[in-house]
Design an enzyme around this catalytic site. Structure first.
Site, PDB file in Angstrom:
ATOM      1  N   ASP A  48      22.754 -38.614  69.947  1.00 33.35           N
ATOM      2  CA  ASP A  48      23.005 -38.006  68.636  1.00 33.35           C
ATOM      3  C   ASP A  48      24.427 -37.455  68.552  1.00 33.35           C
ATOM      4  O   ASP A  48      24.649 -36.238  68.588  1.00 33.35           O
ATOM      5  CB  ASP A  48      21.980 -36.892  68.371  1.00 33.35           C
ATOM      6  CG  ASP A  48      20.555 -37.412  68.438  1.00 33.35           C
ATOM      7  OD1 ASP A  48      20.346 -38.594  68.138  1.00 33.35           O
ATOM      8  OD2 ASP A  48      19.651 -36.635  68.794  1.00 33.35           O
ATOM      9  N   THR A  71      18.626 -43.812  69.079  1.00 29.81           N
ATOM     10  CA  THR A  71      19.591 -43.529  68.014  1.00 29.81           C
ATOM     11  C   THR A  71      18.912 -42.884  66.813  1.00 29.81           C
ATOM     12  O   THR A  71      17.708 -43.009  66.627  1.00 29.81           O
ATOM     13  CB  THR A  71      20.255 -44.832  67.501  1.00 29.81           C
ATOM     14  OG1 THR A  71      19.210 -45.760  67.165  1.00 29.81           O
ATOM     15  CG2 THR A  71      21.173 -45.444  68.529  1.00 29.81           C
ATOM     16  N   ARG A 106      13.492 -43.618  63.856  1.00 31.15           N
ATOM     17  CA  ARG A 106      13.503 -43.545  62.397  1.00 31.15           C
ATOM     18  C   ARG A 106      12.310 -42.774  61.826  1.00 31.15           C
ATOM     19  O   ARG A 106      12.316 -42.357  60.687  1.00 31.15           O
ATOM     20  CB  ARG A 106      13.558 -44.988  61.856  1.00 31.15           C
ATOM     21  CG  ARG A 106      13.411 -45.180  60.376  1.00 31.15           C
ATOM     22  CD  ARG A 106      14.554 -44.562  59.582  1.00 31.15           C
ATOM     23  NE  ARG A 106      14.366 -44.791  58.159  1.00 31.15           N
ATOM     24  CZ  ARG A 106      13.459 -44.196  57.408  1.00 31.15           C
ATOM     25  NH1 ARG A 106      12.633 -43.314  57.933  1.00 31.15           N
ATOM     26  NH2 ARG A 106      13.355 -44.477  56.118  1.00 31.15           N
ATOM     27  N   LYS A 107      11.258 -42.631  62.639  1.00 33.88           N
ATOM     28  CA  LYS A 107      10.046 -41.915  62.195  1.00 33.88           C
ATOM     29  C   LYS A 107       9.600 -42.369  60.805  1.00 33.88           C
ATOM     30  O   LYS A 107       9.490 -41.585  59.864  1.00 33.88           O
ATOM     31  CB  LYS A 107      10.249 -40.403  62.202  1.00 33.88           C
ATOM     32  CG  LYS A 107      10.576 -39.836  63.578  1.00 33.88           C
ATOM     33  CD  LYS A 107      10.666 -38.326  63.565  1.00 33.88           C
ATOM     34  CE  LYS A 107      10.981 -37.735  64.916  1.00 33.88           C
ATOM     35  NZ  LYS A 107      12.392 -37.910  65.340  1.00 33.88           N
ATOM     36  N   ASP A 110       5.395 -43.933  55.213  1.00 34.34           N
ATOM     37  CA  ASP A 110       5.291 -44.271  53.787  1.00 34.34           C
ATOM     38  C   ASP A 110       4.179 -45.298  53.615  1.00 34.34           C
ATOM     39  O   ASP A 110       3.517 -45.653  54.600  1.00 34.34           O
ATOM     40  CB  ASP A 110       6.633 -44.817  53.253  1.00 34.34           C
ATOM     41  CG  ASP A 110       6.857 -44.421  51.791  1.00 34.34           C
ATOM     42  OD1 ASP A 110       5.927 -44.602  50.980  1.00 34.34           O
ATOM     43  OD2 ASP A 110       7.959 -43.933  51.465  1.00 34.34           O
ATOM     44  N   ILE A 111       4.013 -45.797  52.425  1.00 34.37           N
ATOM     45  CA  ILE A 111       3.031 -46.868  52.236  1.00 34.37           C
ATOM     46  C   ILE A 111       3.560 -48.135  52.930  1.00 34.37           C
ATOM     47  O   ILE A 111       4.774 -48.287  53.134  1.00 34.37           O
ATOM     48  CB  ILE A 111       2.768 -47.145  50.735  1.00 34.37           C
ATOM     49  CG1 ILE A 111       4.062 -47.514  50.015  1.00 34.37           C
ATOM     50  CG2 ILE A 111       2.080 -45.965  50.081  1.00 34.37           C
ATOM     51  CD1 ILE A 111       3.843 -48.147  48.654  1.00 34.37           C
ATOM     52  N   GLY A 112       2.633 -49.013  53.291  1.00 27.90           N
ATOM     53  CA  GLY A 112       2.990 -50.215  54.048  1.00 27.90           C
ATOM     54  C   GLY A 112       4.114 -51.026  53.434  1.00 27.90           C
ATOM     55  O   GLY A 112       5.061 -51.431  54.116  1.00 27.90           O
ATOM     56  N   SER A 113       4.039 -51.250  52.129  1.00 24.49           N
ATOM     57  CA  SER A 113       5.023 -52.100  51.465  1.00 24.49           C
ATOM     58  C   SER A 113       6.434 -51.523  51.592  1.00 24.49           C
ATOM     59  O   SER A 113       7.407 -52.249  51.807  1.00 24.49           O
ATOM     60  CB  SER A 113       4.617 -52.246  49.992  1.00 24.49           C
ATOM     61  OG  SER A 113       5.697 -52.667  49.236  1.00 24.49           O
ATOM     62  N   ARG A 366      21.154 -33.400  74.098  1.00 25.32           N
ATOM     63  CA  ARG A 366      22.262 -32.471  74.323  1.00 25.32           C
ATOM     64  C   ARG A 366      22.448 -32.098  75.787  1.00 25.32           C
ATOM     65  O   ARG A 366      23.559 -31.751  76.195  1.00 25.32           O
ATOM     66  CB  ARG A 366      22.083 -31.237  73.428  1.00 25.32           C
ATOM     67  CG  ARG A 366      22.431 -31.543  71.972  1.00 25.32           C
ATOM     68  CD  ARG A 366      21.910 -30.485  71.028  1.00 25.32           C
ATOM     69  NE  ARG A 366      20.464 -30.569  70.868  1.00 25.32           N
ATOM     70  CZ  ARG A 366      19.737 -29.755  70.100  1.00 25.32           C
ATOM     71  NH1 ARG A 366      20.348 -28.814  69.407  1.00 25.32           N
ATOM     72  NH2 ARG A 366      18.419 -29.908  69.997  1.00 25.32           N
TER      73      ARG A 366
HETATM   74  P1  BMP Z   1      17.927 -32.908  72.300  1.00 24.51           P
HETATM   75  O1  BMP Z   1      17.576 -33.338  73.720  1.00 24.51           O
HETATM   76  O2  BMP Z   1      19.383 -32.795  72.084  1.00 24.51           O
HETATM   77  O3  BMP Z   1      17.172 -31.681  71.856  1.00 24.51           O
HETATM   78  O4  BMP Z   1      17.500 -34.099  71.324  1.00 24.51           O
HETATM   79  C1  BMP Z   1      16.181 -34.482  71.163  1.00 24.51           C
HETATM   80  C2  BMP Z   1      16.086 -35.729  70.347  1.00 24.51           C
HETATM   81  O5  BMP Z   1      14.730 -36.169  70.301  1.00 24.51           O
HETATM   82  C3  BMP Z   1      16.514 -35.609  68.904  1.00 24.51           C
HETATM   83  O6  BMP Z   1      17.096 -36.853  68.511  1.00 24.51           O
HETATM   84  C4  BMP Z   1      15.236 -35.407  68.120  1.00 24.51           C
HETATM   85  O7  BMP Z   1      15.304 -35.936  66.821  1.00 24.51           O
HETATM   86  C5  BMP Z   1      14.244 -36.180  68.962  1.00 24.51           C
HETATM   87  N1  BMP Z   1      12.877 -35.640  68.964  1.00 24.51           N
HETATM   88  C6  BMP Z   1      12.566 -34.379  69.452  1.00 24.51           C
HETATM   89  O8  BMP Z   1      13.448 -33.620  69.855  1.00 24.51           O
HETATM   90  N2  BMP Z   1      11.269 -33.983  69.475  1.00 24.51           N
HETATM   91  C7  BMP Z   1      10.238 -34.764  69.042  1.00 24.51           C
HETATM   92  O9  BMP Z   1       9.091 -34.363  69.124  1.00 24.51           O
HETATM   93  C8  BMP Z   1      10.534 -36.048  68.549  1.00 24.51           C
HETATM   94  C9  BMP Z   1      11.860 -36.473  68.510  1.00 24.51           C
HETATM   95  O10 BMP Z   1      12.134 -37.692  68.065  1.00 24.51           O
END
Ligand code: BMP
Length: 397
Positions: A48, A71, A106-107, A110-113, A366
Site C-alpha cells: 500500500d 495490492t 478489492r473486496k 454487490d449483485i452478481g451482474s 506497514r
Molecule cells: P498493514 O499491515 O499496513 O496494517 O496493512 C494491512 C493490509 O491488509 C491493508 O491493505 C488492509 O486493507 C488489509 N486488510 C486488513 O488489514 N485487515 C483485514 O481484515 C482485511 C484486509 O484486507
C-alpha cells in the site's frame, strides 16, 4: 471464538504445504503451495504505497522474499491502465521474474451482474493482471458463482491472443470479433488517423480535412505461453527459475473475518463464508481470515444459528483451503506485543497467526514498507512466518 480444531486439529493443519498440493481443489492453490516450498516463504506483502512507481520498485526489491503481493490499485496514484504496458502488466512481469502471485484486495460486494463487470471490465480489468482477488459476501453467495462464471468466460478467451495489424484501406465493422475488440480498434484507429493527418499536413503545408483510409484488422492467434501480455521490454521477459510460470486460472479468497476492531462480521457471517467456499471449490482458493476454518462446524462458529442447510462432515473433512491473514506485525524491540495503528487496525505476530491460529500466509504491510530497509525487513518477516509454520507442524505432530 472456540473452534472444533482446539480438540481435534484438522489434517490440513498438520500437513506440510508440499503434502497439501495433492489434495488442493484449485490449480492456483496447488501452484501456490509448491511455490511456498520452493521459496520457503509464506509471506505476502501488502504493497500500500502512494505511487505506481513506488509499487513497482518495491515489488522488484521485495519480490525474492514473498509468494504473494497484495495490492489496492485504487489507492495508488499514477496507476497506468494500459492493458499491455500499464502498471498491471508491469506487475505481472515482476511476478514472473520473482515468482509471486498478485492478489488485488478489492473486496467485491454487490449483485452478481455488477461484480462481473467490476472484475473483468472497466478501467482496471482486474482479472487480467491479478491471479487472486477477494469478496465480502454480505451480498450473498450468488456473487461468488457470478464471479466464478466471469473468470471462466475470461479464461476461455485466453488461448487466443488478439493480433492487431494496420493497413491502408477502408475499415469494415463486421471484421471485428466483438464489441470490446471494436472499441480497442476504434482507439487505435484514432491514433493512426491522427498520425496520417499530421503527415499530410507536413507534406502539403495546408490545413486539410482528412478522409481516413486506414484499416485495422484483428486476427486471433494461439498463444504459446501461459501469459496474457507478451512483451514489455527485454527485462520483463525474465522468469523465476525455481518453478514454471503460474497457471492462468484465477482464484477467489472469501473475506470471512477482519482484523479491525469492532468488525461486524460475526460467526453467522463467517459460517456462511465457509458454506460458500465449500460450494465453489473450483474458484474459491480459501479465505482472508483471522483463524483456520478448515473442517470447522456451524456449532463452533455460530451455535444455535438456524440456517436451514448445512454442510456434511465429509465436506468439512475434505477442506484444504488456504488462509491468508492481515493484521500482522512484529513488536518493536523490547516489547512483547505489536501495538495497533490508532485507526482500528489490530496486530498479531506471525507466530500467533500461523502457529497458534493456524493460518497459512502472513500478510504484512506497514511492518515492511515503513522499515528503513524494506527488503531486509521482508526477509526477517519471511523467516519468522516460516518458522511459525514449522513450529505448528512440530507442535501438532
Ligand atoms: P498493514 O499491515 O499496513 O496494517 O496493512 C494491512 C493490509 O491488509 C491493508 O491493505 C488492509 O486493507 C488489509 N486488510 C486488513 O488489514 N485487515 C483485514 O481484515 C482485511 C484486509 O484486507
Amino acid at each position: 471464538m472456540s473452534t472444533s480444531q482446539e480438540t481435534q486439529p484438522h489434517w490440513s493443519l498438520k500437513q506440510s504445504f508440499a503434502e497439501r498440493v495433492e489434495s488442493s481443489t484449485h490449480p492456483l492453490t496447488s501452484y501456490l503451495f509448491r511455490l511456498m516450498e520452493v521459496k520457503q516463504s509464506n509471506l505476502c506483502l501488502s504493497a500500500d504505497v502512494e505511487h505506481a512507481r513506488d509499487l513497482l520498485a518495491l515489488a522488484d526489491k521485495v519480490g525474492p522474499s514473498i509468494v504473494v503481493l497484495k495490492t489496492h490499485y485504487d489507492l495508488i496514484t499514477g496507476w497506468d491502465y494500459h492493458p499491455h504496458t500499464g502498471t498491471g502488466a508491469k506487475l505481472a512481469a515482476l511476478a514472473r521474474k520473482h515468482g509471486f502471485l498478485i492478489f488485488e484486495d478489492r473486496k467485491f460486494v454487490d449483485i452478481g451482474s455488477t461484480v462481473q463487470k467490476q472484475y473483468t471490465a472497466g478501467t482496471a480489468r482486474i482479472v487480467e493482471w491479478a491471479h487472486i482477488t477477494n469478496a465480502d459476501i454480505h451480498a450473498g453467495e450468488a456473487m461468488v458463482s457470478a464471479m466464478a462464471q466471469a473468470a471462466q468466460k475470461w479464461r476461455e478467451r485466453i488461448p487466443y491472443e488478439v493480433k492487431t495489424s494496420v493497413s491502408v484501406g477502408t475499415p469494415v465493422a463486421d471484421q471485428f470479433a466483438d464489441e470490446e475488440a471494436e472499441d480497442r480498434v476504434e482507439e487505435l484507429r484514432k491514433v493512426v488517423t491522427r498520425e496520417t493527418s499530421t503527415t499530410t499536413k507536413d507534406t502539403d503545408g495546408r490545413k486539410s480535412s482528412i478522409v481516413s483510409i486506414t484499416t485495422v484488422t484483428q486476427t486471433y492467434e494461439p498463444a504459446d505461453s501461459p501469459r496474457l501480455v507478451k512483451t514489455i521490454s527485454e527485462d520483463d521477459e525474465m522468469v523465476f527459475p525455481g518453478i514454471e510460470e503460474a497457471p492462468l486460472d484465477r482464484g477467489l479468497l472469501i473475506l470471512a473475518q477482519m482484523s479491525s476492531k469492532g468488525c461486524l462480521m460475526d460467526g453467522k457471517y463467517t459460517w456462511e463464508c465457509v458454506k460458500a467456499a465449500r460450494k465453489n471449490k473450483g474458484f474459491v482458493m480459501g479465505y482472508v481470515a483471522q483463524q483456520n476454518l478448515n473442517g470447522i462446524t456451524k456449532e463452533a462458529l455460530a451455535p444455535g444459528y438456524e440456517d436451514g442447510e448445512s454442510t456434511t462432515e465429509e465436506e468439512a473433512q475434505a477442506d484444504n483451503f488456504i488462509h491468508m491473514t492481515p493484521g500482522c506485525k512484529l513488536p518493536p524491540p523490547g516489547e512483547e506485543a505489536p501495538q495497533g495503528d490508532g485507526l482500528g487496525q489490530q496486530y498479531n505476530t506471525p507466530d500467533n497467526l500461523v502457529n497458534i491460529k493456524g493460518t497459512d500466509i502472513a500478510i504484512v504491510g506497514r511492518g515492511i514498507i515503513t522499515a528503513a530497509d524494506p527488503p531486509a525487513e521482508a526477509e526477517r518477516y519471511r523467516r519468522k512466518a516460516w518458522k511459525a509454520y514449522q513450529d505448528r507442524r512440530e507442535r501438532l505432530a
